[in-house]
Design a protein around this motif. Structure first.
Motif: not given
Length: 74
Positions: A1-22
């Motif tokens: 699915m191109a749409t799914r892959e495109r959206r995943l590419a836009e949300f490129d955070g790796n690992g876990e964000p720091p807990p104090d970061l929204p």
């Protein structure tokens, strides 16, 4: 699915964000992918709604920092 892959590419955070970061999160269910309309924090292994503190009851598949100028209320 191109749409799914495109959206995943836009949300490129790796690992876990720091807990104090929204952050913005991308979720997925049987209907497809969607962005939650509120910022979230990753705290003690769980995604939490940044505004209410409630646990996110969805499968989070990606995260990203909010765009400049986007408000993330405490």
């Amino acid at each position: 699915m191109a749409t799914r892959e495109r959206r995943l590419a836009e949300f490129d955070g790796n690992g876990e964000p720091p807990p104090d970061l929204p952050v913005q999160v991308l979720c997925e269910d049987h209907s497809g992918t969607y962005q939650l309309p509120f910022a979230c924090r990753f705290i003690d292994g769980e995604w939490k709604n940044n505004e209410s503190g409630g646990t996110v009851e969805a499968t989070v598949v990606g995260w990203r920092l909010p765009a400049p100028g986007v408000r993330t209320r405490p």
